[in-house]
Write a protein that holds these residues in place. Structure first.
Motif, PDB file in Angstrom:
ATOM      1  N   ALA A 199       0.834  -1.326   0.134  1.00  0.00           N
ATOM      2  CA  ALA A 199       0.000   0.005  -0.029  1.00  0.00           C
ATOM      3  C   ALA A 199       0.845   1.186  -0.020  1.00  0.00           C
ATOM      4  O   ALA A 199       0.704   2.120  -0.808  1.00  0.00           O
ATOM      5  CB  ALA A 199      -0.952  -0.054   1.264  1.00  0.00           C
ATOM      6  N   LEU A 200       1.848   1.294   0.790  1.00  0.00           N
ATOM      7  CA  LEU A 200       2.797   2.334   0.757  1.00  0.00           C
ATOM      8  C   LEU A 200       3.454   2.613  -0.447  1.00  0.00           C
ATOM      9  O   LEU A 200       3.703   3.599  -1.224  1.00  0.00           O
ATOM     10  CB  LEU A 200       3.906   2.357   1.883  1.00  0.00           C
ATOM     11  N   ASN A 201       3.997   1.519  -0.980  1.00  0.00           N
ATOM     12  CA  ASN A 201       4.631   1.762  -2.574  1.00  0.00           C
ATOM     13  C   ASN A 201       3.667   2.205  -3.452  1.00  0.00           C
ATOM     14  O   ASN A 201       4.038   3.197  -4.332  1.00  0.00           O
ATOM     15  CB  ASN A 201       5.001   0.318  -2.938  1.00  0.00           C
ATOM     16  N   ARG A 202       2.382   1.681  -3.384  1.00  0.00           N
ATOM     17  CA  ARG A 202       1.329   2.102  -4.494  1.00  0.00           C
ATOM     18  C   ARG A 202       1.018   3.671  -4.230  1.00  0.00           C
ATOM     19  O   ARG A 202       0.996   4.402  -4.988  1.00  0.00           O
ATOM     20  CB  ARG A 202       0.132   1.508  -4.382  1.00  0.00           C
ATOM     21  N   ALA A 203       1.034   4.128  -2.943  1.00  0.00           N
ATOM     22  CA  ALA A 203       0.838   5.469  -2.379  1.00  0.00           C
ATOM     23  C   ALA A 203       2.012   6.338  -3.050  1.00  0.00           C
ATOM     24  O   ALA A 203       1.816   7.360  -3.608  1.00  0.00           O
ATOM     25  CB  ALA A 203       0.762   5.791  -0.952  1.00  0.00           C
ATOM     26  N   GLN A 204       3.199   5.757  -3.014  1.00  0.00           N
ATOM     27  CA  GLN A 204       4.207   6.737  -3.384  1.00  0.00           C
ATOM     28  C   GLN A 204       4.257   6.687  -4.971  1.00  0.00           C
ATOM     29  O   GLN A 204       4.658   7.796  -5.615  1.00  0.00           O
ATOM     30  CB  GLN A 204       5.727   5.843  -2.951  1.00  0.00           C
ATOM     31  N   ALA A 205       3.882   5.557  -5.629  1.00  0.00           N
ATOM     32  CA  ALA A 205       3.657   5.421  -7.082  1.00  0.00           C
ATOM     33  C   ALA A 205       2.714   6.690  -7.548  1.00  0.00           C
ATOM     34  O   ALA A 205       2.997   7.420  -8.495  1.00  0.00           O
ATOM     35  CB  ALA A 205       3.625   4.148  -7.673  1.00  0.00           C
ATOM     36  N   GLY A 206       1.772   6.523  -6.904  1.00  0.00           N
ATOM     37  CA  GLY A 206       0.565   7.542  -7.138  1.00  0.00           C
ATOM     38  C   GLY A 206       1.069   8.849  -7.216  1.00  0.00           C
ATOM     39  O   GLY A 206       0.653   9.761  -7.998  1.00  0.00           O
ATOM     40  N   LEU A 207       1.693   9.248  -5.985  1.00  0.00           N
ATOM     41  CA  LEU A 207       2.401  10.659  -6.007  1.00  0.00           C
ATOM     42  C   LEU A 207       3.398  10.868  -6.988  1.00  0.00           C
ATOM     43  O   LEU A 207       3.188  12.043  -7.796  1.00  0.00           O
ATOM     44  CB  LEU A 207       3.064  10.628  -4.645  1.00  0.00           C
ATOM     45  N   ARG A 208       4.027   9.695  -7.577  1.00  0.00           N
ATOM     46  CA  ARG A 208       5.000  10.045  -8.419  1.00  0.00           C
ATOM     47  C   ARG A 208       4.459  10.437  -9.719  1.00  0.00           C
ATOM     48  O   ARG A 208       4.733  11.177 -10.564  1.00  0.00           O
ATOM     49  CB  ARG A 208       6.107   8.907  -8.540  1.00  0.00           C
ATOM     50  N   VAL A 209       3.456   9.722 -10.042  1.00  0.00           N
ATOM     51  CA  VAL A 209       2.583   9.749 -11.345  1.00  0.00           C
ATOM     52  C   VAL A 209       1.976  11.126 -11.503  1.00  0.00           C
ATOM     53  O   VAL A 209       1.990  11.706 -12.410  1.00  0.00           O
ATOM     54  CB  VAL A 209       1.577   8.575 -11.375  1.00  0.00           C
ATOM     55  N   GLY A 210       1.547  11.275 -10.149  1.00  0.00           N
ATOM     56  CA  GLY A 210       0.676  12.760 -10.228  1.00  0.00           C
ATOM     57  C   GLY A 210       1.688  14.032 -10.469  1.00  0.00           C
ATOM     58  O   GLY A 210       1.284  14.866 -11.238  1.00  0.00           O
ATOM     59  N   VAL A 211       2.769  13.825  -9.909  1.00  0.00           N
ATOM     60  CA  VAL A 211       3.851  15.189  -9.974  1.00  0.00           C
ATOM     61  C   VAL A 211       4.281  14.992 -11.373  1.00  0.00           C
ATOM     62  O   VAL A 211       4.421  16.003 -12.043  1.00  0.00           O
ATOM     63  CB  VAL A 211       5.095  14.782  -9.089  1.00  0.00           C
ATOM     64  N   LEU A 212       4.461  13.756 -11.961  1.00  0.00           N
ATOM     65  CA  LEU A 212       5.102  13.766 -13.428  1.00  0.00           C
ATOM     66  C   LEU A 212       4.094  14.425 -14.154  1.00  0.00           C
ATOM     67  O   LEU A 212       4.482  15.118 -15.149  1.00  0.00           O
ATOM     68  CB  LEU A 212       5.276  12.371 -13.651  1.00  0.00           C
ATOM     69  N   ASP A 213       2.801  14.123 -13.927  1.00  0.00           N
ATOM     70  CA  ASP A 213       1.572  14.712 -14.739  1.00  0.00           C
ATOM     71  C   ASP A 213       1.706  16.028 -14.653  1.00  0.00           C
ATOM     72  O   ASP A 213       1.517  16.964 -15.747  1.00  0.00           O
ATOM     73  CB  ASP A 213       0.346  13.992 -14.556  1.00  0.00           C
ATOM     74  N   LEU A 214       1.734  16.703 -13.523  1.00  0.00           N
ATOM     75  CA  LEU A 214       1.758  18.183 -13.324  1.00  0.00           C
ATOM     76  C   LEU A 214       2.868  18.753 -14.079  1.00  0.00           C
ATOM     77  O   LEU A 214       2.834  19.837 -14.457  1.00  0.00           O
ATOM     78  CB  LEU A 214       1.919  18.286 -11.792  1.00  0.00           C
ATOM     79  N   VAL A 215       4.100  18.049 -13.751  1.00  0.00           N
ATOM     80  CA  VAL A 215       5.386  18.765 -14.454  1.00  0.00           C
ATOM     81  C   VAL A 215       5.288  18.495 -16.136  1.00  0.00           C
ATOM     82  O   VAL A 215       5.359  19.678 -16.781  1.00  0.00           O
ATOM     83  CB  VAL A 215       6.662  18.263 -14.018  1.00  0.00           C
ATOM     84  N   GLY A 216       4.979  17.404 -16.439  1.00  0.00           N
ATOM     85  CA  GLY A 216       4.947  17.098 -17.870  1.00  0.00           C
ATOM     86  C   GLY A 216       3.896  17.823 -18.562  1.00  0.00           C
ATOM     87  O   GLY A 216       4.064  18.058 -19.662  1.00  0.00           O
TER      88      GLY A 216
END
Lengths: 565, 575
Positions: A199-216
């Motif tokens: 669950a922790l890994n998924r939460a971290q991956a979720g944040l990463r995807v969100g940030v990548l979307d925001l930046v990209g």
């Protein structure tokens, strides 16, 4: 990265164990060093225990007017404790870093052997970066889990044996408490963290995807005025992650508190035994020695609870690393390497069937194509028609389900990959520019190339003039993914790299992407002259009209048909 | 260089202040835990002391009863201490989370505030890793380093006072050994701190290299260079090991110096007090012996507690180095551009927008010359103007200016008579739609990706947008229709399909100005013609600027401006 269904915990544990065993195998060359580190660490633990109990004994004896422990032996213990602890840490860390270096190289090599087929070719770089940090997580395996655990395993019998001589009941009780603190709680923590770690890994991956979307997606976000919306989305991803972490740290705190309780209870038991309450009174001098020993023993085991919490993450990291590294692209390992090498570089695709995944539509269907050595052939088609797939098959980056590809009459499946790839230079659409100088990027294809050759290749790729204007010329740093130059310029540097190699076959996959019409035409005119004695397979969705070609093929419906340019 | 170092120092200092404020509860609780430990040790000493003195052959009263209070005290202090420790740990973790939440939102706001221009300076992957990993790594700075940086002074001082009250000579030994720790740290540490910052940079660089090689692994493999690269990599990893060990050797030396001080204190107290006790047993002041034994035992027991905060500080030292590394990156983010001052901010009539470039110049990088050099042209309302020219001629710069991502160095851009810089950004964003070379598809469903342009769009609007953009033509090919997950890790769409989604977004938004930046650059001719067909329909009755070097733009009738090296080279129509 298959996430196992909830019911299959056993299989998951099995996979963890398999992964850890696999990693141990990779570490085998360093077994001696790792073992020495372990022994040193155990000696340091023993010296620590001996020192603490001797200091207690020394004082207790002195108060009674006897010298039980001499000053000299106390000094010796003190010095050896410091020296052992220092050398243990130095040695163990050194051994660990050697092992990690080996692990990285092993990871790179196994990834390389399968990469052409799957990873790297088609997957997102982000996933790979996660794998890199997974490799880093594994350094805790030896230092934070194996060493303290081994220390606890050695401490346990010593502790029990020493106490047993004076009071067996006390020895049993303290032993049970020590087991609970050093083995049971960490094990439980490991189980919990394995369950929750996902669950922790998924939460971290979720944040990463969100940030990548925001930046990209910044342009889209700005253009549609969606700043607040996207920020809110990332904030909620962040909250999810922090909530998970809060849960984990609470669990960690309570597990730590439990092992603290064990320590305190053990001390209390020793004290009551010294005072003769509830136990047969133990001699006070030995009692003090035992008390100090107990303090030191429980102290050394206190880090294990935390290590247990990490174990779950580590298991998952190990599983991912091994799973990726072991994924092989070769469909049929039984293919025998051919003894004969191709005499020439005639290329023949014979009745190839290919689909990327079993469920998806076929890309190539009974596809045949011939490229005689030294000829210049174009392969045209709309996006998704399978043009790039043809190149991937030729380079053994993918394998046909039926049919074969011949190079000079020899099936390429039987040719060594490295040899084949040095004979066929491929400018793919996903060509990577390394975070290095222009020079080093060019030398990748031809390490022995002279300065003159480098400039010639740059000129042929119509980028030489631009590089000459740069203050540091060939030694200009390109930055991550070539960000310091524009897309078109980066593409041309990659092209120069391809032209620089002395491979007799050149495959150019959309070489003109990012070039404007005029530069594109200039480029194709140069290409007509530069690749004179080599075979050229030009993959494009259209021709400019200036290319000099021997044959033009059009690919549609998974087959190639002759076309006029 | 110096200035940036000073900036980094200022940033870390500001963060340290904030960190300390947040760490205050955890610090107070840790000091409490330390005092409780001292109380426990006092109880233990009071149990052991009488037990020891009863054994003395010369003591008068042989059957002194063990007092009960130390047991009760010990248990009470133990329970309290466990509770305090839990609270302290939770509060430190909470401080770490709060700090990360704050920093992450600061970084993200800075990135969003700076806009797409930031992508010219930094790779999106690098920015994402700053916002995610770098800040994640700062947790230790706030949850470990901040409390440890204060505790290493307060906690030993408290313990020292308690020992001073019980056993002044032992306190003196502790004080001397304790003072030796910072001295030893300074001896090992001064050069080391400088070295370690450089080492730290080298380490980060080597890690980046590994990541870069992994990302480009297909390129390496397909050039047949995997073996050479593996060799280079193992050399780099070896170098990384040597460098890391250099830092660690210093770190271990400093913690060995703590060990050393602790053991010296332990042995010195044991020997000195033992010696004293030995004299006392045979001397005249025997009646004070029981007290003395209790005090000395207490001093001896407190030694490990006394040195624990020093060790905590040494362990947290690398968290500080991480913070300095992050500081450099966070400070490198550009400041958000302020609105032009002194002029009224306004909105303009949002129907039938005429756009005028008046003598606009812009330079990205002074060493490469201006990207736009005194460019003037007019785009009349409701018409399409094609912006042509080779790559690098300034077409994209014009687009970025129109989107407000950057501002002209000189000259003006006028929307319906109003200088663009005086229009509120929200109004500007409402006025314009934009379609680029490759639209970004966000992680989410296809529906979310389209309604991104207008979250409150109703069913009819959505259906109309899907029809007009021809998205409905490929909906049936998708596994879950509109609910298909696309974007990162989702279903892969072709370039043409992605571009249709961008067109659907533009339909939904229905803005009077449409900016098209090489919308077909990555499409094959058949798809290109198809997409241009849809764009032509979208362009009706809007003010359109289309930047393209495709030959297919002749489909668009209207004016044409040719840019070469940032100057207007030719005009067709009355542009």
């Amino acid at each position: 990265m298959p996430d196992f269904p909830n019911g299959a915990r056993n299989r998951k544990e099995g996979a963890d164990r398999h992964a850890l065993v696999r990693i141990m195998e990779v570490w085998r060359p360093h077994a001696v060093r790792l073992a020495v580190g372990l022994v040193l660490s155990l000696l340091a633990v023993m010296a620590g225990l001996a020192l603490m109990s001797s200091a207690g004994l020394r004082f207790a004896g002195a108060a009674l007017g006897v010298v039980i422990v001499t000053t000299a032996s106390l000094r010796l213990l003190g010095i050896s404790r410091v020296a052992l602890r220092y050398s243990e840490r130095l040695f163990a860390h050194d051994a660990m870093f050697r092992a990690l270096a080996t692990l990285r190289v092993w990871f790179f090599r196994s990834l390389a052997s399968g990469a052409a087929a799957g990873l790297g070719f088609r997957r997102a770089g982000d996933l790979l970066s996660r794998l890199v940090s997974d490799v880093e997580v594994l350094d805790g395996l030896y230092l934070r889990i194996l060493l303290p655990l081994a220390g606890a395993c050695v401490t346990f019998p010593v502790l029990v044996a020493v106490i047993f001589r004076t009071n067996p009941l006390l020895a049993v009780l303290v032993g049970v408490l020590f087991c609970a603190s050093a083995f049971v709680v960490p094990l439980a923590a490991a189980r919990v963290s394995r369950k929750e770690g996902g669950a922790l890994n998924r939460a971290q991956a979720g944040l990463r995807v969100g940030v990548l979307d925001l930046v990209g997606g910044m342009r889209e976000i700005r253009a549609f005025g969606a700043e607040t919306r996207m920020l809110d989305r990332v904030t909620s991803d962040n909250d999810t992650l922090l909530r998970r972490q809060a849960e984990l740290s609470a669990r960690m705190a309570y597990a730590g508190a439990f092992s603290q309780c064990c320590t305190q209870l053990a001390i209390l038991l020793v004290l009551t035994a010294i005072a003769g309450v509830g136990f047969a009174r133990i001699p006070v001098v030995q009692g003090i020695g035992i008390l100090f020993l107990t303090l030191a023993a429980f102290e050394s085991a206190s880090g294990l609870t935390r290590a247990g919490m990490l174990a779950g993450n580590m298991g998952a990291a190990a599983r991912r690393v091994v799973a990726v590294a072991e994924k092989q692209g070769t469909p049929d390992a039984s293919v025998v390497q051919s003894d004969e090498m191709p005499a020439n570089f005639d290329i023949r695709f014979e009745d190839i069937d290919f689909r990327w995944q079993p469920g998806r539509a076929p890309v190539l269907d009974n596809f045949s194509l011939e490229i005689p050595a030294g000829s210049r052939v174009a392969l045209l088609g709309s996006s998704g028609a399978g043009k790039s797939t043809v190149a991937a098959l030729l380079l053994k980056a993918a394998f046909p389900q039926a049919g074969r590809i011949l190079l000079g009459g020899v099936d390429i499946a039987t040719l060594p990959d490295t040899w084949l790839r040095r004979k066929i230079a491929w400018l793919s659409q996903a060509t990577h520019l390394f975070d290095d100088t222009i020079r080093n990027n060019l030398l990748l294809g031809a390490p022995q190339a002279t300065e003159e050759a480098l400039w010639k290749a740059l000129d042929e790729a119509a980028i030489g003039d631009f590089v000459r204007t740069l203050p540091e010329q060939l030694d200009t740093w390109l930055g991550e993914g070539g960000v310091k130059v524009s897309g078109g310029q980066g593409r041309r540097i990659a092209l120069a790299r391809t032209l620089l190699s002395d491979a007799p076959v050149i495959v150019l996959d959309e070489p003109a992407t990012g070039l404007d019409a005029q530069t594109e035409q200039e480029f194709f005119r140069t290409l007509n002259t530069v690749a004179a004695h080599r075979s050229v397979l030009l993959i494009a969705h259209r021709l400019t009209g200036v290319e000099k070609l021997d044959r033009v093929w059009r690919i549609s419906g998974g087959r190639a048909t002759a076309a006029t340019a | 260089m110096n200035e940036s170092k000073a900036a980094i120092r200022a940033w870390t200092r500001a963060q340290a202040r904030l960190g300390l404020r947040m760490a205050r509860p955890s610090i107070i609780l840790s000091v409490m835990s330390c005092l409780l430990a001292a109380a426990q040790m006092w109880c233990i000493a009071n149990i052991l002391g009488p037990a020891l003195t009863t054994l003395l052959p010369l003591s008068g009263a042989a059957g002194v009863d063990e007092p009960l209070w130390p047991f009760i005290g010990f248990i009470a202090a133990a329970l309290l201490r466990v509770a305090v420790n839990i609270t302290s740990e939770l509060s430190a973790a909470a401080a770490g989370r709060a700090a990360r939440r704050r920093l992450r939102s600061e970084v993200l706001s800075a990135i969003v505030g700076a806009g797409p221009a930031v992508l010219r300076q930094a790779h999106s992957g690098a920015l994402a890793s700053l916002a995610v990993d770098r800040i994640e790594a700062l947790d230790g700075y706030f949850s470990r380093w901040a409390p440890a940086s204060v505790l290493w002074i307060i906690a030993p001082a408290c313990l020292l006072l308690s020992v001073l009250w019980a056993q002044p000579r032992a306190a003196l030994i502790l004080a001397i050994c304790g003072a030796a720790v910072p001295v030893a740290q300074a001896v090992f540490g001064v050069g080391a701190a400088v070295a370690s910052r450089n080492q730290f940079l080298a380490m980060t660089r080597l890690q980046a290299r590994f990541l870069d090689r992994i990302r480009g692994i297909a390129t390496i493999v397909l050039s047949g260079r995997a073996d050479e690269e593996a060799l280079h990599l193992s050399e780099a990893a070896e170098d990384l090991r040597v460098r890391t060990m250099k830092i660690l050797r210093i770190a271990f030396l400093s913690s060995a110096s703590i060990d050393c001080a602790m053991i010296v204190a332990l042995i010195a107290i044991a020997i000195a007090d033992g010696h004293h006790a030995l004299i006392a047993t045979s001397g005249a002041d025997r009646q004070y012996l029981p007290h003395f034994v209790v005090d000395s035992l207490f001093a001896l027991l407190i030694v490990p507690e006394f040195f624990a905060p020093f060790r905590g500080l040494a362990l947290a030292y690398q968290d500080r180095a991480l913070a300095q590394g992050a500081a450099a990156e966070i400070l490198a983010l550009p400041e958000p551009q302020p609105l032009t001052e002194g002029q009224p901010v306004r909105t303009v009539e949002a129907h039938g927008v005429t756009i005028v470039f008046e003598d606009v110049s812009f330079t990205w990088d002074a060493s490469r010359g201006p990207a736009l050099d005194h460019v003037s042209f007019t785009v009349p309302a409701g018409e399409t103007t094609v912006l042509a020219g080779p790559s690098g001629s300034g077409k994209s710069t014009v687009m970025e200016l129109l989107l407000g991502f950057i501002r002209p160095d000189s000259g003006r851009i006028i929307f319906n008579g109003a200088d663009m810089q005086t229009i509120v950004p929200e109004a500007l964003a409402k006025m314009t739609s934009w379609i680029g070379q490759r639209p970004v598809l966000f992680a989410g469903t296809l529906r979310e990706n389209i309604t991104f342009a207008k979250p409150d769009a109703n069913v009819e609007e959505l259906a109309a947008a899907l029809r007009s953009s021809a998205v409905d033509r490929f909906l049936s090919e998708l596994p879950d229709g509109l609910e298909t997950i696309i974007g990162e890790g989702g279903f892969g769409l072709s370039g043409g399909q992605a571009q249709r989604i961008a067109i659907a977004r533009a339909y939904l938004k229905n803005a009077p100005v449409l900016l098209l930046d090489e919308p077909t650059a990555y499409l094959d001719p058949v798809t290109e013609a198809d997409v241009f067909e849809s764009l032509k329909r979208l362009a009706l009755k809007r003010t359109v600027i289309l930047a393209s070097h495709s030959t297919a733009v002749h489909m668009f009738t209207g004016r044409r401006v040719d840019l070469v090296h940032g100057r207007v080279a030719a005009r067709q129509g009355a542009a």
